[in-house]
Write an enzyme that holds these catalytic residues in place. Structure first.
Site, PDB file in Angstrom:
ATOM      1  N   HIS A 187      23.206 -27.116  20.285  1.00 12.10           N
ATOM      2  CA  HIS A 187      22.500 -27.830  21.341  1.00 12.10           C
ATOM      3  C   HIS A 187      21.462 -26.895  21.930  1.00 12.10           C
ATOM      4  O   HIS A 187      21.397 -26.669  23.132  1.00 12.10           O
ATOM      5  CB  HIS A 187      23.475 -28.368  22.401  1.00 12.10           C
ATOM      6  CG  HIS A 187      23.443 -29.856  22.492  1.00 12.10           C
ATOM      7  ND1 HIS A 187      23.656 -30.559  23.633  1.00 12.10           N
ATOM      8  CD2 HIS A 187      23.181 -30.786  21.548  1.00 12.10           C
ATOM      9  CE1 HIS A 187      23.552 -31.858  23.391  1.00 12.10           C
ATOM     10  NE2 HIS A 187      23.271 -32.025  22.138  1.00 12.10           N
ATOM     11  N   ASN A 188      20.650 -26.329  21.022  1.00 16.68           N
ATOM     12  CA  ASN A 188      19.702 -25.286  21.416  1.00 16.68           C
ATOM     13  C   ASN A 188      18.582 -25.814  22.293  1.00 16.68           C
ATOM     14  O   ASN A 188      18.284 -25.243  23.343  1.00 16.68           O
ATOM     15  CB  ASN A 188      19.072 -24.657  20.171  1.00 16.68           C
ATOM     16  CG  ASN A 188      20.116 -24.103  19.219  1.00 16.68           C
ATOM     17  OD1 ASN A 188      21.227 -23.801  19.637  1.00 16.68           O
ATOM     18  ND2 ASN A 188      19.775 -23.972  17.956  1.00 16.68           N
ATOM     19  N   HIS A 189      17.935 -26.866  21.828  1.00 15.05           N
ATOM     20  CA  HIS A 189      16.738 -27.316  22.542  1.00 15.05           C
ATOM     21  C   HIS A 189      17.058 -27.859  23.931  1.00 15.05           C
ATOM     22  O   HIS A 189      16.393 -27.497  24.894  1.00 15.05           O
ATOM     23  CB  HIS A 189      15.955 -28.309  21.684  1.00 15.05           C
ATOM     24  CG  HIS A 189      15.331 -27.670  20.482  1.00 15.05           C
ATOM     25  ND1 HIS A 189      16.031 -27.492  19.303  1.00 15.05           N
ATOM     26  CD2 HIS A 189      14.122 -27.113  20.292  1.00 15.05           C
ATOM     27  CE1 HIS A 189      15.238 -26.870  18.441  1.00 15.05           C
ATOM     28  NE2 HIS A 189      14.080 -26.638  19.008  1.00 15.05           N
TER      29      HIS A 189
ATOM     30  N   HIS B 173      16.690 -33.622  12.781  1.00 12.18           N
ATOM     31  CA  HIS B 173      18.025 -33.581  13.376  1.00 12.18           C
ATOM     32  C   HIS B 173      18.989 -34.549  12.680  1.00 12.18           C
ATOM     33  O   HIS B 173      20.152 -34.236  12.464  1.00 12.18           O
ATOM     34  CB  HIS B 173      17.888 -33.935  14.858  1.00 12.18           C
ATOM     35  CG  HIS B 173      19.088 -33.604  15.669  1.00 12.18           C
ATOM     36  ND1 HIS B 173      19.334 -32.349  16.139  1.00 12.18           N
ATOM     37  CD2 HIS B 173      20.102 -34.371  16.095  1.00 12.18           C
ATOM     38  CE1 HIS B 173      20.462 -32.345  16.817  1.00 12.18           C
ATOM     39  NE2 HIS B 173      20.957 -33.562  16.818  1.00 12.18           N
TER      40      HIS B 173
ATOM     41  N   GLU C 115      20.740 -41.735  24.096  1.00 14.84           N
ATOM     42  CA  GLU C 115      21.774 -40.758  23.738  1.00 14.84           C
ATOM     43  C   GLU C 115      22.745 -40.551  24.891  1.00 14.84           C
ATOM     44  O   GLU C 115      23.294 -39.460  25.078  1.00 14.84           O
ATOM     45  CB  GLU C 115      21.118 -39.447  23.288  1.00 14.84           C
ATOM     46  CG  GLU C 115      20.308 -39.643  22.027  1.00 14.84           C
ATOM     47  CD  GLU C 115      19.749 -38.365  21.420  1.00 14.84           C
ATOM     48  OE1 GLU C 115      20.007 -37.275  21.950  1.00 14.84           O
ATOM     49  OE2 GLU C 115      19.047 -38.481  20.407  1.00 14.84           O
TER      50      GLU C 115
ATOM     51  N   TYR D 270      17.917 -34.270   8.035  1.00 14.64           N
ATOM     52  CA  TYR D 270      17.934 -33.009   7.290  1.00 14.64           C
ATOM     53  C   TYR D 270      16.877 -33.007   6.184  1.00 14.64           C
ATOM     54  O   TYR D 270      17.073 -32.449   5.116  1.00 14.64           O
ATOM     55  CB  TYR D 270      19.332 -32.762   6.676  1.00 14.64           C
ATOM     56  CG  TYR D 270      20.403 -32.551   7.703  1.00 14.64           C
ATOM     57  CD1 TYR D 270      20.725 -31.273   8.135  1.00 14.64           C
ATOM     58  CD2 TYR D 270      21.094 -33.629   8.248  1.00 14.64           C
ATOM     59  CE1 TYR D 270      21.703 -31.075   9.092  1.00 14.64           C
ATOM     60  CE2 TYR D 270      22.073 -33.438   9.205  1.00 14.64           C
ATOM     61  CZ  TYR D 270      22.372 -32.166   9.622  1.00 14.64           C
ATOM     62  OH  TYR D 270      23.333 -31.982  10.563  1.00 14.64           O
TER      63      TYR D 270
ATOM     64  N   LYS E 153      34.065 -28.378  12.808  1.00 14.42           N
ATOM     65  CA  LYS E 153      32.615 -28.434  12.671  1.00 14.42           C
ATOM     66  C   LYS E 153      31.956 -27.599  13.767  1.00 14.42           C
ATOM     67  O   LYS E 153      32.529 -27.413  14.834  1.00 14.42           O
ATOM     68  CB  LYS E 153      32.141 -29.881  12.789  1.00 14.42           C
ATOM     69  CG  LYS E 153      30.695 -30.090  12.371  1.00 14.42           C
ATOM     70  CD  LYS E 153      30.295 -31.545  12.518  1.00 14.42           C
ATOM     71  CE  LYS E 153      28.845 -31.756  12.118  1.00 14.42           C
ATOM     72  NZ  LYS E 153      28.397 -33.114  12.417  1.00 14.42           N
TER      73      LYS E 153
END
Lengths: 775, 230
Positions: A113-115, A66, A330, A69, A109
């Site tokens: 926020h898939n997970h 994340h 976070e 990369y 941009k």
């Protein structure tokens, strides 16, 4: 270790070595944190000793996919990054930066926020919106428009409905309160997204060139502030979480999902823009993935400086937080600000005005290292650049192999698919497509978004293929859209991705814009699976080819791997457990004059003449018709010709500039018939069209003509008074095939003289399908 | 005229309102900060849309206690002109300056779309430029816009001519289908008994631009500007 006295900020005695009273973690602990044994060795090398748990945690998040990369950067570097309009290259700043004229730049941009959304759809999606907007305003730009690109499983399933409702409400509640309009997006429902929904959110903002803030730290003694919300235990190891496959145990990771507060974000926006505007700061970076450790390391590495930070000064939500928890938290709606020395009081006054925390937690040093203190003890001492992408973070070249399905898909034989025989069957297909969840109106979703706040969304009363957003105080607009048909990319990653880029550009062109740059959100399965990685490599190659041909560089974006349901981690699992490879393209276009250059997708007047521009091919491959109506999945990507696409877009730009057409709508999901229906439904008109003799002579099947999704085609309507000038223009630009197919009528959809469906029936099916399925 | 637009933390339609008043209509506009207690001699006070104080607790419930609102309440009681749009309307009901409440939309969802409204009469300063029996296209964007008041209050409001705007269809017919949120009597906008305080859920400031291809909302502002000529 360092003898140099960092600064007077830590007044307590400086301890020369990091605290080692605790037992040092082992390589097994490193693996539990998601690091590989060789990565652990590399950390020891950078530090010249074994890391303590705090340091190891810092590396584990910063070296997660994340943040680093590590499995994609080698390929991402191959993407085109240059154009005269680019003010910052990909990866240099938090978001892409493109000059748009009048001394302004657009910052834009897309991010996934898939997970988090798979586990907790409401907060997952909401914090996605918060995160992407912070990326924009951290650069000094005021966001003016948002888009989103969503993927879910079969809509008939209760689980899917739960996810759709949660995600949409999350985006709605956060985006609406934050006060930035959501002006467009796309949604697909396919079985492969059942466990792993995709939530990609896009934001664009405007900034005056000269007022742009950078994510950088320099100037020894400059104060470092944390501003905004207090820091809690939410989202710890969220970045690591996003870098793993979703398993049954994932819901036990709920604390990895952060909680958002759009009200705080709105205040943070105003206060941040104010300190940047008043030139009180050296640098700003939002805190998203990996929290304080990410911002401090990236800003320091970029400025080739260091920081000394006192974690006791960080406002906390709960007592007794460990150093690693504070560093990795976070918690949302926070920023790290490097101020100018002497401006501390002015900075604090601005945040006080907005009732936000603003605590000085440290200072910039010249050590190029990060020194974190807690209770007077040095708890971590790390070279800043060793943590970051482009510095010490690992870079991997993964193996890739062509999956076995690929050849099978190429062998598709059109003749095995029966053609519709009767009018009734065509009528049935028309109804099927109009009410298909991938085609029908998204009204149920977009009406929950405030699409009009800011009074700049010009598409409300003139719907177009891309959203047109006015830049107030100028005649200009940005023209933006998100596009990706994952079905095409699965069938052929390279061509499918070229199509995604070209379709996005085509949409911008149809709305009257000039495509100038893209941002990408690369959603794939597990990169350790060579077949998944083959999809990734193909997608990058396709994107590179299309972006170079269109002159639209890649300004940055986001990679989301591990969108794959599997109990196997780091071994790669099976490509068939992965989502369709979905490299979502966010396209930025510019319109110099919003008064004269706009074009809508809707038919305007009865009697206007309808033309198809572009190649008409005998192709139903990968279409909604083939895949969902015939349920035939093994087929290659639809017809695509890059040069023809470029010629087509050039022609349509010219037609709009010369004001020769009344509407322009590209042919995509559902083929020509659906394109005509969508153009007609805007003003509840009808059409009477026919399949021309010239097309029949070319042995083109009627189902391919009406429902095929061959690329590079646009339907335009022309006022009869302008037909002569229109046809003259076509002759002068004869690179593109143009086919007259009929005219706009008062009502009803007539094909070759036969009624397929009335306008009213079509409207009911198109408008109410999602509502009927979801409410 | 001099307009004062109140900025609460969480207001997000403040700039849109200021844009129409100052840029489109060339009026004198000042921003009034929620912590201030100075209305700066404005002729008309505007409460814009948004999510004041995050709309925590209940929409508008916290904003009514802000320092500036104490001044606005006194100003209104002295007969000063005050209007609130969307969240501003919610704040005015919470502050007791307007009757009734705004409940959750019947569908329990946020709704943003163009709707049509019509003026019930044009004897109010807030509706005087509207043509009767004409539908005006003005967008809504809210979760809590479902107007409710007890029957005896509604009767009194009707008797006093306090119901100024109703949701209608494109043909200016007040129908159930045209009601976007469940409001009683399709109520979109009301004023107080004295006629100097007004609130509405639709956003006229979002329908006041040629670029956006909708100028129906300008009629509302033109009505108010008549005050200056009175």
């Amino acid at each position: 270790m360092h003898e140099k006295n960092h600064s007077c900020f830590i007044s307590k005695t400086i301890i020369k070595n990091v605290q080692t009273t605790q037992t040092l973690p082992t390589v097994e602990t490193a693996q539990k944190l998601g690091l590989l044994p060789e990565e652990y060795d590399k950390i020891c090398e950078y530090l010249g000793r074994k890391p303590n748990f705090t340091e190891l945690s810092a590396y584990s998040v910063m070296w997660s996919e994340h943040c680093s990369y590590k499995n994609s950067i080698a390929w991402l570097k191959k993407l085109p990054k240059d154009s005269p309009r680019m003010l910052a290259k990909a990866g240099e700043e938090n978001a892409g930066l493109v000059a748009i004229g009048d001394g302004l730049a657009c910052v834009f941009k897309i991010e996934s926020h898939n997970h988090p959304s798979a586990i907790e759809p409401y907060q997952g999606a909401a914090t996605g919106v918060g995160g992407i907007n912070r990326d924009i305003f951290t650069m000094g730009a005021r966001p003016i428009a948002q888009l989103n690109s969503l993927r879910f499983g079969n809509i008939a399933l209760d689980k899917t409905k739960f996810l759709v409702k949660g995600v949409v409400k999350g985006i709605s509640d956060y985006g609406n309160a934050f006060g930035i309009p959501t002006v467009g997006g796309e949604v697909y429902f396919e079985e492969c997204y059942e466990t792993n929904p995709l939530v990609n959110v896009f934001s664009a903002g405007i900034v005056k060139i000269g007022k742009i803030a950078s994510a950088i730290a320099y100037g020894v003694g400059n104060p470092v502030f944390i501003v905004g919300s207090a820091t809690g235990k939410d989202g710890i190891h969220g970045a690591t979480f996003a870098s793993e496959d979703i398993t049954e145990k994932s819901s036990s990771k709920l604390p990895s999902v952060q909680v958002g507060d759009p009200f705080q974000e709105k205040l943070l926006l105003e206060a941040t823009l104010e300190v940047i505007d008043k030139e009180l700061v050296i640098g700003v970076q939002d805190m998203g993935a990996a929290g304080i450790i990410c911002s401090t390391s990236e800003m320091s590495a970029k400025g080739k400086h260091g920081m000394v930070i006192d974690l006791d000064k960080v406002p906390l939500r709960q007592a007794n937080m460990e150093a690693f928890e504070i560093l990795l938290s976070e918690s949302q709606e926070r920023m790290l600000i490097v101020g100018k020395k002497g401006k501390e009081a002015e900075i604090q006054a601005i945040f006080e005005k907005w009732d936000l925390n603003c605590s000085q937690i440290g200072e910039v040093t010249d050590t190029q290292r990060l020194h974190f203190y807690q209770k007077g003890e040095l708890v971590a001492d790390i070279p800043a650049s060793s943590l970051v992408l482009g510095g010490g973070a690992p870079v991997y070249y993964r193996e890739y192999t062509e999956p076995s399905y690929f050849k099978e898909y190429q062998q598709f034989d059109l003749h095995t698919i029966p053609q519709p025989q009767t009018l009734e069957e065509y009528q049935q297909i028309a109804q099927f497509l109009l009410s298909h969840p991938n085609i029908c109106s998204r009204k149920w979703i977009y009406e929950q978004y405030d699409s009009m706040v800011g009074t700049a969304n010009a598409s409300t009363n003139l719907p177009a293929d891309a959203a047109v957003v006015h830049i107030k105080g100028t005649d200009r607009a940005i023209v933006i859209c998100v596009d990706c048909n994952g079905r095409y990319v699965f069938a052929n990653p390279e061509i499918g991705t070229m199509i995604a880029v070209c379709e996005a550009a085509r949409n911008v062109v149809c709305a009257g814009g000039e495509p100038v740059a893209i941002t990408n959100n690369l959603n794939f399965g597990n990169p350790y699976n060579p077949e998944v990685y083959w999809q990734f490599v193909g997608a990058i190659q396709g994107m590179k080819a299309a972006c170079e041909a269109l002159g639209t560089p890649v300004t940055g974006g986001n990679v989301s791997f591990y969108n794959q349901s599997s109990s196997v981690n780091k071994q790669g699992g099976n490509v068939s457990n992965a989502v369709f490879p979905t490299p979502t393209i966010g396209m930025l276009g510019i319109m110099d004059n919003i008064h004269t250059q706009r074009m809508g997708l809707g038919f305007q007047n009865v009697g206007d003449m309808i033309y198809v521009l572009g190649n008409i091919t005998n192709d139903i491959a990968c279409s909604t018709y083939l895949y969902h109506y015939h349920q035939h999945k093994a087929a290659p990507a639809p017809f695509f010709d890059l040069q023809a696409e470029i010629d087509l877009q050039k022609l349509v730009k010219g037609l709009i500039q010369h004001q020769l057409i009344q509407s322009a709508h590209d042919i995509s999901d559902g083929g020509l018939f659906i394109t005509l229906a969508e153009s007609a439904l805007v003003k509840q008109l009808g059409f009477s069209v026919f399949m021309p003799e010239s097309v029949k002579e070319n042995q083109i099947r009627p189902d391919a003509f009406w429902f095929g999704e061959g690329q590079g085609r646009i339907v335009v309507s022309v006022n009869p008074d302008k037909v002569q000038a229109f046809e003259q223009f076509l002759i002068e630009n004869d690179t593109v095939e143009a086919t007259y197919i009929g005219e706009v009528t008062q009502t009803d959809f007539l094909i070759d003289g036969e009624l397929w469906i009335t306008t009213q029936e079509a409207k009911n099916l198109y408008d109410n399908t999602l509502e009927n399925l979801l409410d | 005229m001099k307009f004062g637009v109140i900025i609460f933390p969480g207001s997000n339609c403040d700039e849109d309102m200021i844009y129409v008043l100052s840029h489109t209509l060339q009026q004198n506009v000042v921003k009034l900060w929620h912590k201030s207690q100075d209305l700066q001699n404005c002729d008309c006070i505007v409460l814009p849309g948004g999510f004041s104080y995050g709309d925590y607790l209940r929409s508008g419930a916290i904003a009514r206690f802000s320092p500036i609102m104490q001044e606005v309440i006194q100003f209104a009681q002295r007969g000063g002109y005050v209007f609130g749009i969307c969240n501003g309307f919610q704040i005015l009901t919470e502050a007791g300056l307007l009757p009734g409440v705004l409940l959750h939309n019947q569908q329990r969802k946020f709704i943003c779309k163009n709707v049509y409204i019509k003026a019930v009469h044009n004897k109010s300063v807030f509706s005087q430029k509207f043509h009767l029996n004409q539908a005006y296209k003005v967008p809504i964007a809210h979760s809590e816009g479902n107007y409710y008041a007890p029957a005896h209050v509604l009767e009194e409001m009707q008797a006093n001519g306090q119901i100024l705007f109703q949701y209608c269809n494109a043909n200016a017919e007040v129908t159930q289908e045209a009601n976007p949120n469940g409001s009683l009597l399709n109520i979109a906008g009301i004023c107080n008994k004295q006629g100097n305080v007004f609130g509405m859920m639709p956003h006229p400031e979002r329908a006041a631009s040629n670029i956006l291809r909708n100028t129906d909302g300008l009629t509302f502002f033109e009505s108010i500007l008549q005050i200056a000529y009175a």
